[in-house]
Enzyme design. Sequence first.
Site, PDB file in Angstrom:
ATOM      1  N   LEU A   1      41.531  16.715  68.652  1.00 58.70           N
ATOM      2  CA  LEU A   1      42.415  17.106  67.809  1.00 58.70           C
ATOM      3  C   LEU A   1      43.450  18.328  68.249  1.00 58.70           C
ATOM      4  O   LEU A   1      42.571  18.583  69.502  1.00 58.70           O
ATOM      5  CB  LEU A   1      41.945  18.089  66.588  1.00 58.70           C
ATOM      6  CG  LEU A   1      43.306  18.699  66.070  1.00 58.70           C
ATOM      7  CD1 LEU A   1      43.977  17.976  64.862  1.00 58.70           C
ATOM      8  CD2 LEU A   1      42.474  20.406  64.986  1.00 58.70           C
TER       9      LEU A   1
ATOM     10  N   HIS B   1      45.142  38.330  55.238  1.00 62.82           N
ATOM     11  CA  HIS B   1      45.425  37.942  56.171  1.00 62.82           C
ATOM     12  C   HIS B   1      43.473  37.215  56.791  1.00 62.82           C
ATOM     13  O   HIS B   1      43.538  35.984  57.283  1.00 62.82           O
ATOM     14  CB  HIS B   1      45.701  39.169  57.614  1.00 62.82           C
ATOM     15  CG  HIS B   1      47.402  38.834  57.092  1.00 62.82           C
ATOM     16  ND1 HIS B   1      47.977  37.855  56.857  1.00 62.82           N
ATOM     17  CD2 HIS B   1      47.848  40.012  57.468  1.00 62.82           C
ATOM     18  CE1 HIS B   1      49.201  38.422  57.204  1.00 62.82           C
ATOM     19  NE2 HIS B   1      49.433  39.900  56.682  1.00 62.82           N
TER      20      HIS B   1
ATOM     21  N   ASP C   1      51.310  30.530  54.600  1.00 64.12           N
ATOM     22  CA  ASP C   1      52.581  31.519  54.168  1.00 64.12           C
ATOM     23  C   ASP C   1      51.785  31.274  52.773  1.00 64.12           C
ATOM     24  O   ASP C   1      51.306  31.513  51.991  1.00 64.12           O
ATOM     25  CB  ASP C   1      54.119  31.254  53.137  1.00 64.12           C
ATOM     26  CG  ASP C   1      55.398  32.791  53.191  1.00 64.12           C
ATOM     27  OD1 ASP C   1      54.095  33.304  53.772  1.00 64.12           O
ATOM     28  OD2 ASP C   1      56.263  32.116  52.792  1.00 64.12           O
TER      29      ASP C   1
HETATM   30  C1  IPE Z   1      56.610  32.297  58.594  1.00 67.94           C
HETATM   31  O1  IPE Z   1      56.435  32.947  57.477  1.00 67.94           O
HETATM   32  C2  IPE Z   1      55.541  32.079  59.431  1.00 67.94           C
HETATM   33  C3  IPE Z   1      54.672  32.455  58.798  1.00 67.94           C
HETATM   34  C4  IPE Z   1      54.065  32.009  58.116  1.00 67.94           C
HETATM   35  C5  IPE Z   1      53.672  32.586  60.380  1.00 67.94           C
HETATM   36  P1  IPE Z   1      57.538  34.252  56.859  1.00 67.94           P
HETATM   37  O2  IPE Z   1      56.766  34.616  55.212  1.00 67.94           O
HETATM   38  O3  IPE Z   1      57.535  34.913  57.982  1.00 67.94           O
HETATM   39  O4  IPE Z   1      58.339  33.421  56.143  1.00 67.94           O
HETATM   40  P2  IPE Z   1      59.783  34.426  55.365  1.00 67.94           P
HETATM   41  O5  IPE Z   1      60.540  35.679  55.780  1.00 67.94           O
HETATM   42  O6  IPE Z   1      58.903  34.211  53.605  1.00 67.94           O
HETATM   43  O7  IPE Z   1      60.787  33.412  55.580  1.00 67.94           O
HETATM   44  C1  IPE Z   2      51.967  34.386  56.051  1.00 68.55           C
HETATM   45  O1  IPE Z   2      51.788  34.938  54.774  1.00 68.55           O
HETATM   46  C2  IPE Z   2      50.954  34.953  57.450  1.00 68.55           C
HETATM   47  C3  IPE Z   2      51.715  35.773  58.140  1.00 68.55           C
HETATM   48  C4  IPE Z   2      53.133  35.670  58.272  1.00 68.55           C
HETATM   49  C5  IPE Z   2      51.627  36.088  59.211  1.00 68.55           C
HETATM   50  P1  IPE Z   2      52.680  36.500  54.623  1.00 68.55           P
HETATM   51  O2  IPE Z   2      51.887  37.654  56.384  1.00 68.55           O
HETATM   52  O3  IPE Z   2      54.077  36.330  55.454  1.00 68.55           O
HETATM   53  O4  IPE Z   2      52.667  36.703  53.110  1.00 68.55           O
HETATM   54  P2  IPE Z   2      53.508  37.160  52.463  1.00 68.55           P
HETATM   55  O5  IPE Z   2      54.525  35.986  52.393  1.00 68.55           O
HETATM   56  O6  IPE Z   2      54.394  38.027  51.840  1.00 68.55           O
HETATM   57  O7  IPE Z   2      53.079  36.556  50.547  1.00 68.55           O
HETATM   58 MG    MG Z   3      55.698  35.392  53.879  1.00 65.41          MG
END
Ligand code: IPE
Ligand code: IPE
Ligand code: MG
Length: 244
Positions: free
Chosen positions: A127, A33, A16
Amino acid sequence: MDSKRDMPRHIAIIMDGNGRWAKERGLLRTQGHLEGVKRVDEIVEASSKMGLKALTLYTFSTENWTRPEDEVSMLMQTLVTVLEQKLRKLHDNGVRFRVCGSRDGAPKFVLHTFDKAAEYTKDNTGLTLNIAFNYGGRQEILDAVRGIAQEVKAGSLEPSAINENVFSDHLYTKGLPDPDLLIRTSGELRISNFLLWQLSYAEFYFTEKYWPDFTPAELEKAIGDYQRRERRFGSIRTVSGGGA
Ligand code: IPE
Ligand code: IPE
Ligand code: MG
């Protein structure tokens, strides 16, 4: 990390913070990303080298479809392109690729690439790289319940025979050990519908680092932390893992 101490067999990661990493640098979320993808490559390689049995990466949740369309399509395209680019390297490193999630509502071109990668690497014994895609923990439990109900209805399963093993065998993670360690980056203290059943006795590790800053050295730090824990599983002394 002390490679002589108890190593986790299975690590699950909620990757995240890509968006916030990018925003802090005045970049687009999609650039976050792309930077995150580089860490995936490094973390998979490091996990493979340290002899981890399984690594589950949360790449796209059932809730992530609510994001803007251009971000969603960029993520789909990136997953496919990167997997096609890295498949040979994964295979050469003995990695077994598999997917964890619902096929319902997932784009066909993504499923096609995933299926090919899983088939190509299915006999590898290193793995297991388990990609949680179109994954939701509640959805997974409902899918398992539906499968079990069908077997009961067909007469091939007695309700009294439904136990934890039977249930686990109906989850997307069938055959994998439960995660010993859950890591979440970016400072959020929640599990966001991830592996609800499988995490029941996992050790949790939260770090403020955004995913694009989560290097293999950070992974080793998390494992070191895990190795200092005392896992009791409801008993009054350490049973296995951590401590030792
Ligand atoms: C969880 O992250 C999903 C992934 C890392 C793929 P999110 O960014 O979607 O989660 P919330 O919305 O903060 O709970
Ligand atoms: C995690 O990073 C990747 C996915 C959920 C695909 P985020 O895109 O949720 O990044 P933040 O949480 O908005 O910073
Ligand atoms: Mg996120």
